[in-house]
Enzyme design. Structure first.
Site, mmCIF file in Angstrom:
data_model
loop_
_atom_site.group_PDB
_atom_site.id
_atom_site.type_symbol
_atom_site.label_atom_id
_atom_site.label_comp_id
_atom_site.label_asym_id
_atom_site.label_seq_id
_atom_site.Cartn_x
_atom_site.Cartn_y
_atom_site.Cartn_z
ATOM 1 C CB ALA A 14 -19.955 2.504 -17.164
ATOM 2 N N GLY A 15 -17.209 3.873 -16.668
ATOM 3 C CA GLY A 15 -15.951 4.880 -17.360
ATOM 4 C C GLY A 15 -14.764 4.234 -17.503
ATOM 5 C CE LYS A 16 -11.961 3.128 -11.163
ATOM 6 N NZ LYS A 16 -11.812 2.321 -9.997
ATOM 7 C CG ASP A 71 -8.362 1.710 -5.550
ATOM 8 O OD1 ASP A 71 -9.641 1.515 -5.351
ATOM 9 O OD2 ASP A 71 -7.917 2.525 -4.645
ATOM 10 N N GLY A 156 -16.296 11.188 -13.300
ATOM 11 C CA GLY A 156 -15.988 11.403 -11.975
ATOM 12 C C GLY A 156 -15.488 12.951 -11.892
ATOM 13 C CG ASP A 158 -12.208 13.184 -16.205
ATOM 14 O OD1 ASP A 158 -11.060 13.189 -15.832
ATOM 15 O OD2 ASP A 158 -12.791 11.995 -16.799
ATOM 16 C CE LYS A 178 -9.790 10.574 -18.057
ATOM 17 N NZ LYS A 178 -10.907 10.093 -17.362
HETATM 18 O O1 LIG Z 1 -14.043 0.405 -7.389
HETATM 19 P P1 LIG Z 1 -14.379 0.588 -8.780
HETATM 20 O O2 LIG Z 1 -15.654 -0.594 -8.959
HETATM 21 O O3 LIG Z 1 -13.570 0.116 -9.867
HETATM 22 O O4 LIG Z 1 -15.079 1.861 -9.189
HETATM 23 P P2 LIG Z 1 -15.187 3.377 -8.423
HETATM 24 O O5 LIG Z 1 -15.606 4.318 -9.246
HETATM 25 O O6 LIG Z 1 -15.640 2.989 -6.794
HETATM 26 O O7 LIG Z 1 -13.561 3.432 -8.212
HETATM 27 P P3 LIG Z 1 -12.602 3.542 -7.058
HETATM 28 O O8 LIG Z 1 -12.912 3.013 -5.776
HETATM 29 O O9 LIG Z 1 -11.064 3.350 -7.757
HETATM 30 O O10 LIG Z 1 -12.775 5.450 -6.962
HETATM 31 C C1 LIG Z 1 -11.989 6.354 -7.832
HETATM 32 C C2 LIG Z 1 -12.686 7.532 -7.664
HETATM 33 O O11 LIG Z 1 -11.802 8.369 -8.485
HETATM 34 C C3 LIG Z 1 -12.529 9.227 -9.553
HETATM 35 N N1 LIG Z 1 -11.538 8.883 -10.724
HETATM 36 C C4 LIG Z 1 -10.977 7.922 -10.877
HETATM 37 N N2 LIG Z 1 -10.352 7.974 -12.034
HETATM 38 C C5 LIG Z 1 -10.886 9.102 -12.856
HETATM 39 C C6 LIG Z 1 -10.783 9.786 -14.014
HETATM 40 O O12 LIG Z 1 -9.821 9.133 -14.967
HETATM 41 N N3 LIG Z 1 -11.370 10.934 -14.066
HETATM 42 C C7 LIG Z 1 -12.266 11.483 -13.131
HETATM 43 N N4 LIG Z 1 -12.482 10.831 -12.096
HETATM 44 C C8 LIG Z 1 -11.706 9.606 -11.731
HETATM 45 C C9 LIG Z 1 -13.752 8.328 -9.840
HETATM 46 O O13 LIG Z 1 -14.703 8.995 -10.416
HETATM 47 C C10 LIG Z 1 -14.179 7.819 -8.482
HETATM 48 O O14 LIG Z 1 -14.771 8.997 -7.658
HETATM 49 MG MG LIG Z 2 -14.702 1.666 -5.734
#
Ligand SMILES: O=P(O)(O)OP(=O)(O)OP(=O)(O)OC[C@H]1O[C@@H](n2cnc3c(O)ncnc32)[C@H](O)[C@@H]1O
Ligand SMILES: [Mg+2]
Length: 198
Positions: A14-16, A71, A156, A158, A178
């Site tokens: 949801a953050g993304k 990703d 995550g 952050d 951000k």
């Molecule tokens: O794969 P999707 O479904 O998109 O969701 P995910 O959370 O599993 O996403 P990823 O596989 O890309 O893993 C990304 C990791 O890096 C962290 N991360 C990525 N971008 C971040 C950000 O802007 N701030 C903090 N942590 C981030 C995030 O919390 C995850 O632990």
């Molecule tokens: Mg993932």
């Protein structure tokens, strides 16, 4: 190039979704893959690029729509780039708090000078599931890992990511700030250029 009014975001995070939608503004409406399926594809790639493409293809296949995937992860110098593509699974799927606790433990007693890290983001856009030419855009954000969590915004890692250009943690930045300077913002800038949006 493609009908961007109907773009599905291949992410269950949801953050993304919030950040990417804010960056795109009204130009494109992102629909979440969660509307179509709750099943997350296994991220079997060995690189951010491979996993982004894999997630985008999967979402396009499920939704029948063009798909954007993100990703991303955190590469810590002292850990040889770990957790990297395994950032989401660093603490065996136990979630953000467990990931952060494990990272702090791994860097216990490591001095500031050796706590450098980069957030990495790769965006992949496919027009359809078998698109032979995915659009790929990447962004890096350099910082340092703090000794304790700080800040309430973001998601995550952050709270552990010190942003040298602002002297705060990434979780202490407002969402708008951000979204101006993050790894995701940089990748999205490139994507906007590639799509001639703006
Ligand atoms: O794969 P999707 O479904 O998109 O969701 P995910 O959370 O599993 O996403 P990823 O596989 O890309 O893993 C990304 C990791 O890096 C962290 N991360 C990525 N971008 C971040 C950000 O802007 N701030 C903090 N942590 C981030 C995030 O919390 C995850 O632990
Ligand atoms: Mg993932």
């Amino acid at each position: 190039m493609m009908n961007l009014t109907q773009l599905v975001l291949a992410s269950h995070n949801a953050g993304k979704l919030k950040e990417l939608q804010a960056m795109l503004g009204n130009a494109v409406q992102l629909r979440s893959i969660g509307e179509f399926s709750q099943v997350e594809p296994e991220e079997t790639g060995l690189s951010f690029v491979e996993n982004a493409i894999l997630k985008a293809r999967n979402a396009a296949r499920i939704s029948g729509l063009p798909a954007l995937a993100d990703d991303s992860g955190l590469a810590v110098d002292y850990l040889g780039g770990a957790p990297g593509i395994y950032s989401a699974r660093y603490a065996d799927g136990k979630g953000d708090a467990a990931n952060n606790a494990k990272l702090l433990e791994a860097l216990k007693d490591v001095p500031d000078s050796e706590r450098g890290a980069q957030f990495v983001c790769v965006l992949a856009l496919v027009r359809h599931a078998d698109d032979p030419l995915p659009i790929l855009c990447e962004g890096l954000w350099h910082g340092r890992i703090l000794h304790a969590a700080s800040g309430e915004h973001g998601f995550g890692y952050d709270p552990l990511f010190w942003v040298p250009e602002r002297n705060v943690s990434s979780a202490e930045l407002s969402p708008a700030d951000k979204n101006q300077i993050s790894h995701r913002a940089r990748a999205m800038d490139l994507l906007r250029q590639r799509l001639s949006l703006k």
